[in-house]
Scaffold this active site. Structure first.
Site, PDB file in Angstrom:
ATOM      1  N   ASP A  62     -21.728  16.532 -41.814  1.00 47.29           N
ATOM      2  CA  ASP A  62     -21.912  15.513 -40.789  1.00 47.29           C
ATOM      3  C   ASP A  62     -20.813  14.456 -40.887  1.00 47.29           C
ATOM      4  O   ASP A  62     -19.685  14.784 -41.233  1.00 47.29           O
ATOM      5  CB  ASP A  62     -23.307  14.900 -40.949  1.00 47.29           C
ATOM      6  CG  ASP A  62     -23.981  14.598 -39.619  1.00 47.29           C
ATOM      7  OD1 ASP A  62     -23.480  13.725 -38.900  1.00 47.29           O
ATOM      8  OD2 ASP A  62     -25.003  15.239 -39.308  1.00 47.29           O
ATOM      9  N   ASP A  70     -32.856   3.233 -49.304  1.00 46.42           N
ATOM     10  CA  ASP A  70     -33.739   4.407 -49.264  1.00 46.42           C
ATOM     11  C   ASP A  70     -33.047   5.669 -49.760  1.00 46.42           C
ATOM     12  O   ASP A  70     -33.706   6.697 -49.977  1.00 46.42           O
ATOM     13  CB  ASP A  70     -34.249   4.649 -47.839  1.00 46.42           C
ATOM     14  CG  ASP A  70     -35.210   3.564 -47.382  1.00 46.42           C
ATOM     15  OD1 ASP A  70     -35.465   2.630 -48.170  1.00 46.42           O
ATOM     16  OD2 ASP A  70     -35.699   3.643 -46.243  1.00 46.42           O
ATOM     17  N   HIS A  95     -24.665   8.856 -38.151  1.00 51.07           N
ATOM     18  CA  HIS A  95     -25.439  10.076 -37.918  1.00 51.07           C
ATOM     19  C   HIS A  95     -25.761  10.810 -39.214  1.00 51.07           C
ATOM     20  O   HIS A  95     -26.911  11.188 -39.473  1.00 51.07           O
ATOM     21  CB  HIS A  95     -24.665  10.983 -36.967  1.00 51.07           C
ATOM     22  CG  HIS A  95     -25.445  12.158 -36.465  1.00 51.07           C
ATOM     23  ND1 HIS A  95     -25.522  13.348 -37.152  1.00 51.07           N
ATOM     24  CD2 HIS A  95     -26.177  12.326 -35.334  1.00 51.07           C
ATOM     25  CE1 HIS A  95     -26.274  14.202 -36.471  1.00 51.07           C
ATOM     26  NE2 HIS A  95     -26.684  13.609 -35.362  1.00 51.07           N
ATOM     27  N   ASN A 109     -42.375   1.318 -50.635  1.00 52.54           N
ATOM     28  CA  ASN A 109     -43.474   0.719 -49.875  1.00 52.54           C
ATOM     29  C   ASN A 109     -43.369   1.061 -48.391  1.00 52.54           C
ATOM     30  O   ASN A 109     -42.451   1.771 -47.968  1.00 52.54           O
ATOM     31  CB  ASN A 109     -43.531  -0.798 -50.103  1.00 52.54           C
ATOM     32  CG  ASN A 109     -42.267  -1.506 -49.612  1.00 52.54           C
ATOM     33  OD1 ASN A 109     -41.686  -1.134 -48.604  1.00 52.54           O
ATOM     34  ND2 ASN A 109     -41.847  -2.530 -50.342  1.00 52.54           N
ATOM     35  N   ALA A 201     -26.001  27.349 -34.336  1.00 53.95           N
ATOM     36  CA  ALA A 201     -27.430  27.664 -34.268  1.00 53.95           C
ATOM     37  C   ALA A 201     -27.683  29.043 -33.671  1.00 53.95           C
ATOM     38  O   ALA A 201     -28.617  29.730 -34.054  1.00 53.95           O
ATOM     39  CB  ALA A 201     -28.165  26.597 -33.453  1.00 53.95           C
ATOM     40  N   VAL A 206     -29.267  32.319 -38.655  1.00 55.19           N
ATOM     41  CA  VAL A 206     -29.399  30.863 -38.744  1.00 55.19           C
ATOM     42  C   VAL A 206     -30.749  30.431 -38.178  1.00 55.19           C
ATOM     43  O   VAL A 206     -31.204  30.949 -37.162  1.00 55.19           O
ATOM     44  CB  VAL A 206     -28.259  30.164 -37.969  1.00 55.19           C
ATOM     45  CG1 VAL A 206     -28.461  28.654 -37.952  1.00 55.19           C
ATOM     46  CG2 VAL A 206     -26.911  30.518 -38.588  1.00 55.19           C
ATOM     47  N   SER A 259     -31.062  17.158 -33.601  1.00 58.81           N
ATOM     48  CA  SER A 259     -30.524  16.846 -34.935  1.00 58.81           C
ATOM     49  C   SER A 259     -31.639  16.464 -35.889  1.00 58.81           C
ATOM     50  O   SER A 259     -31.687  16.913 -37.035  1.00 58.81           O
ATOM     51  CB  SER A 259     -29.564  15.658 -34.850  1.00 58.81           C
ATOM     52  OG  SER A 259     -28.299  16.035 -34.448  1.00 58.81           O
TER      53      SER A 259
END
Length: 375
Positions: A62, A70, A95, A109, A201, A206, A259
């Site tokens: 990407d 995070d 992205h 949390n 794809a 795939v 995505s």
């Protein structure tokens, strides 16, 4: 995140999601975890009691993966085909960081996002820069590098309509080396009508993913086609917004796209690979498709593929091993033309048999009549 397509010498690639807007503080007390409606839909809490993806490496090809609380401790040393080799931690677009968060955000949390496989690790492979300065994306090279550096799942929330043979060869290389490849079917806002499921794809083997909304309905912004394998949540999803460019570290409150659905399925594949570490990629794929909840017309269809992802069932069902990747197997169903031809052959045979029988009776009757005349 919807990005403008740009044509290059051999390849046209765009990132396949809808562009989010950086979050502002809401007037109500809804937390980021509250916004993750799909955690309840997929019963992620139950799934993560079984496994959280420990030890599984997921390559994210990407725009790079930036810094975000995070994702602290979740990102491995990767590579970059854009800028300096060490710039895989630079994400000027956002992205790649968002997709990494869907897969492996570590939670905490309720004000933090939780990934599908929070104990998996992200291998960032920067194959594009930003939406306004997208260069050649190096997907084939990125796939091969990921395979050679320990990835067990490759997330491709990107693709295009024009692609050279080297990308298909790279996909085959990954499949031959026991790696699961998950890729988005594409967004209708980015490609001309009738362009079909984008590459990679659409390549055999795939796991091509389409998106569904909170009600489980196929998202009308997803490209549909016979190559679709699975559908997963991809509408109104909150995302990580990591550092890079002029963006604020925080969250995108909502975004749509195949995505996102692709990253959800990549997380699911990571959970399966953690629960069954000796399971070959072909059987990981079999688990995903054989346990999916059928939707739309019975069987595989262009909107849902084999159905909606059922995360807990994929981890717990008794699924028999398969001899080969089920997405590489030839369809046993005859084409309408072949079926019609077969029916015509049977009808012709009946006509011949009936005609022959009639001729035998006619000859017998004629012989009997001549015999009577001689008497």
């Amino acid at each position: 995140m919807t990005l403008p397509s740009r044509k290059f010498a051999a390849v046209v690639f765009v990132l396949a999601a809808a562009a989010p807007v950086v979050a502002v503080s809401p007037a109500w007390a809804e937390t980021m975890r509250d916004k993750q409606w799909y955690l309840q839909t997929l019963d992620v809490a139950a799934a993560q009691k079984i496994t959280a993806g420990d030890g599984v490496v997921v390559a994210v090809l990407d725009t790079g993966v930036g810094a975000h609380p995070d994702l602290d401790g979740q990102i491995l040393d990767g590579t970059s085909y854009i800028g300096e080799p060490g710039s895989f931690r630079t994400d000027n677009d956002g992205h790649g960081s968002s997709m990494a968060g869907v897969i492996a955000a570590k939670g905490g949390n309720a004000d933090h996002l939780l990934g599908i496989a929070p104990k998996s690790k992200i291998l960032p492979v920067r194959i594009a820069s930003s939406r306004s300065q997208m260069g050649p994306t190096n997907i084939p090279e990125g796939i091969r590098w990921s395979v050679d550096h320990g990835a067990k799942v490759i997330n491709l929330s990107t693709g295009g309509t024009v692609i050279d043979r080297t990308a298909e060869d790279a996909v085959r290389y990954a499949l031959d080396h026991d790696v699961v490849i998950v890729a988005g079917s594409g967004n209708t806002s980015q490609f001309p009508a009738g362009s079909g499921v984008i590459a990679p794809a659409r390549f055999p083997g795939v796991v091509a993913v389409s998106a569904i909304d909170r009600d489980g309905k196929a998202w009308d912004g997803a490209i549909r086609g016979p190559e679709v394998v699975l559908s997963a949540p991809g509408v109104a999803i909150p995302l990580v917004s990591a550092s890079g460019g002029n963006r604020v570290v925080g969250y995108y409150p909502t975004a749509n796209g195949t995505s996102i659905a692709t990253a959800v399925v990549s997380g699911a594949a990571a959970l399966i690979r953690a629960k069954y570490p000796q399971l070959p990629a072909k059987d990981v794929i079999q688990r995903l498709i054989s346990t999916a909840d059928d939707a739309g017309p019975p069987g595989r269809d262009p909107d849902y593929g084999y159905g909606r992802l059922n995360l807990v069932k994929a981890l717990t069902a008794d699924v028999a091993p398969v001899a080969t990747n089920p997405l590489l197997a030839a369809s046993p169903t005859a084409t309408p033309v072949e079926a019609g031809k077969g029916l015509g052959d049977r009808v012709n045979l009946l006509v011949v048999v009936a005609g022959a029988g009639f001729l035998v009776l006619l000859v017998a009757a004629l012989g009997g009549w001549l015999l009577l005349r001689r008497r």
